[in-house]
Design an enzyme around this catalytic site. Structure first.
Site, PDB file in Angstrom:
ATOM      1  N   LYS A 128      -2.682   6.575   1.148  1.00  0.00           N
ATOM      2  CA  LYS A 128      -2.469   7.032   2.470  1.00  0.00           C
ATOM      3  C   LYS A 128      -1.649   8.085   2.558  1.00  0.00           C
ATOM      4  CE  LYS A 128      -2.586   4.834   7.120  1.00  0.00           C
ATOM      5  NZ  LYS A 128      -3.821   5.101   7.604  1.00  0.00           N
ATOM      6  N   GLU A 176     -16.521   6.446   4.576  1.00  0.00           N
ATOM      7  CA  GLU A 176     -15.973   5.872   5.726  1.00  0.00           C
ATOM      8  C   GLU A 176     -15.858   6.956   6.998  1.00  0.00           C
ATOM      9  OE1 GLU A 176     -11.689   5.335   4.805  1.00  0.00           O
ATOM     10  OE2 GLU A 176     -11.632   7.015   3.755  1.00  0.00           O
ATOM     11  N   ARG A 221       0.666  -1.109  -0.057  1.00  0.00           N
ATOM     12  CA  ARG A 221      -0.029   0.103   0.032  1.00  0.00           C
ATOM     13  C   ARG A 221       0.920   1.218   0.004  1.00  0.00           C
ATOM     14  NH1 ARG A 221      -4.490   0.519   4.564  1.00  0.00           N
ATOM     15  NH2 ARG A 221      -2.750   0.954   5.869  1.00  0.00           N
TER      16      ARG A 221
END
Length: 332
Positions: A179, A215, A77
């Site tokens: 991220k 989210e 990721r």
């Protein structure tokens, strides 16, 4: 040696951190005792947000051995985030070397098995070097530090309260699925407002119709209705390693049907259970959701499926249960 569990999710300095530098190629990296970073005032991480990070935890096994949970997924990721931000991705072997070295060097700060606490590990990738214009950084720093932490939500086991935001966190087809540090700064004010109104966390809807769940501010969300576990599918959501693991456990261990799809906010009314899930939140039950004048109270917080998923997930992470899927990585 493992020590007593800390309370709350906060930074607690540990003696050692790992750092490697990129200047056309990556250095081998080394352990440092200084928690401070010295970077150029024109560094792109400061001005243009050219940086990304990861979060994972080391847990104490029954014999005290530190256990990492699916760290290869964090490495992948971070590489994906780095490529999107035009940063040099740390090779997987460097990512593992940094995480292992940091955990090993700070092992005396690993909370004891069964304490409910862990050693939170934060790898961060920063664009550095002399710069002024809007262009990729000429150099990069990869640093890994760790901190012993307790639960993210102090009253999480009793269920948290979510407040739906009327503002957006990220844009569709933007950076929500990566991220990147800048994704989180915009949510600080909204989370502050939610807490001032007595809520634990903010819940975001899609940025186009403001109708579908995205989210929470610090975690993914799911709901259970009948024999189905539902979780939102959206291009703005960060792919969660914890959620992906939870979905496997729900389907293979609990026999639930798993659906990843657009989930309308009104469907919360049909949920028997709801939860937030992520590295920090683990699995935290939701007690209520407020949207405008409407407030839904969940019948169970936690519910039986959430309790069982928590037992299976944490048992796998901490070595209390078998690991048939090979998700654990011991740090010897």
């Amino acid at each position: 040696m493992s020590y007593a569990a800390p309370t709350g999710f906060a930074y607690r300095p540990t003696p050692w951190r790992f750092q490697a530098e990129w200047d056309g190629s990556w250095s081998e990296g080394r352990l440092l005792s200084d928690p401070r970073l010295s970077i150029e005032e024109g560094a792109t991480c400061l001005h243009y947000g050219q940086q990304c990070f990861e979060g994972l935890k080391a847990y104490a096994a029954p014999d005290g051995t530190p256990l990492l949970f699916r760290p290869e997924e964090n490495a992948r990721r971070m590489a994906r985030s780095a490529e999107r931000l035009l940063l040099p991705p740390p090779p997987e072997e460097l990512f593992f070397a940094g995480v292992r070295a940091c955990v090993r060097a700070n092992r005396d700060h690993l909370p004891a098995h069964g304490s409910g606490a862990s050693l939170y590990v934060r790898p961060v990738l920063l664009g550095v070097g002399d710069n002024l214009g809007l262009r990729p950084a000429p150099r990069a720093v990869f640093r890994v530090f760790c901190s012993p932490v307790g639960p993210y939500f102090a009253d999480g086991l009793r269920g948290i309260r979510l407040l739906v935001s009327d503002e957006d966190r990220v844009a569709p087809r933007g950076l929500g699925a990566y991220k990147a540090g800048g994704n989180y700064a915009g949510g600080l004010l909204l989370a502050k407002r939610a807490k001032e109104q007595g809520y634990d966390e903010v819940l975001y809807l899609d940025a186009i119709e403001h109708r579908y769940l995205d989210e929470a501010g610090s975690a993914n969300v799911y709901g259970v209705a009948g024999g189905t576990l539902l979780t939102p599918r959206s291009p703005s959501i960060l792919p969660s390693i914890t959620l992906a693991s939870l979905l496997v456990l729900a389907e293979e261990e609990l026999g639930l049907r798993v659906e990843r799809r657009r989930v309308a906010i009104d469907e919360v009314a049909d949920f028997e259970e709801m939860g937030c899930t992520g590295t920090a939140a683990v699995i935290t039950p939701v007690a209520s959701v407020r949207h405008g004048e409407q407030e839904w109270r969940l019948p169970h917080a936690p519910g039986p499926r959430t309790e069982e998923l928590y037992r299976l997930l944490v048992g796998t992470q901490t070595g209390a249960l078998p690991d048939p899927r090979g998700w654990r990585m011991p740090v010897s």
